[in-house]
Design an enzyme around this catalytic site. Structure first.
Site, PDB file in Angstrom:
ATOM      1  N   CYS A  31      48.423  40.526  42.450  1.00  0.00           N
ATOM      2  CA  CYS A  31      49.501  41.437  42.042  1.00  0.00           C
ATOM      3  C   CYS A  31      49.153  42.150  40.735  1.00  0.00           C
ATOM      4  O   CYS A  31      49.106  41.520  39.682  1.00  0.00           O
ATOM      5  CB  CYS A  31      50.789  40.619  41.906  1.00  0.00           C
ATOM      6  SG  CYS A  31      52.132  41.436  41.059  1.00  0.00           S
ATOM      7  N   CYS A  34      51.841  42.065  37.988  1.00  0.00           N
ATOM      8  CA  CYS A  34      51.910  40.707  37.416  1.00  0.00           C
ATOM      9  C   CYS A  34      50.891  40.571  36.288  1.00  0.00           C
ATOM     10  O   CYS A  34      51.193  40.011  35.234  1.00  0.00           O
ATOM     11  CB  CYS A  34      51.611  39.656  38.483  1.00  0.00           C
ATOM     12  SG  CYS A  34      52.786  39.612  39.844  1.00  0.00           S
TER      13      CYS A  34
END
Length: 108
Positions: A31, A34
């Site tokens: 991600c 993230c």
């Protein structure tokens, strides 16, 4: 205070049922957002009052049972628990929203 990884469902249960606020970053290795917000989550963890709040991370791919129980559908999602109850959550890599949520739960 540093951010600790939650490595098991049992640890997760122990952490969220405590009387200290638990701020949990649900993330994934693949991600991009993230990875962008992770250093800020670490920074906020260092600035927050450690007697009131503790910071954790859950890799959604390694801890599917936890992710399913909490109902994680997007990463990153930051969920705040105290005494076994979900207090609030924020979804997405939004530093202002995350910082506001931390301030809100600590001052509540």
């Amino acid at each position: 205070m540093s951010v600790q990884a939650i490595e098991s469902y049992e640890d997760f249960q122990k952490i969220i049922n405590g009387d200290k606020i638990a701020a949990i970053d649900f993330w994934a290795t693949w991600c991009g957002p993230c990875k962008m917000i992770s250093p800020l989550f670490e920074k906020f963890a260092g600035e927050a009052p450690s007697d009131q709040i503790a910071f954790y991370k859950v890799d959604v791919d390694e801890q599917e049972k936890i992710s399913q129980e909490v109902g994680i559908t997007a990463m990153p999602t930051f969920v705040f628990f105290k005494n076994g109850q979900k207090i609030t959550q924020t979804v997405g890599a939004n530093p202002q929203q995350l910082q506001a949520a931390i301030k809100q739960v600590v001052s509540a």
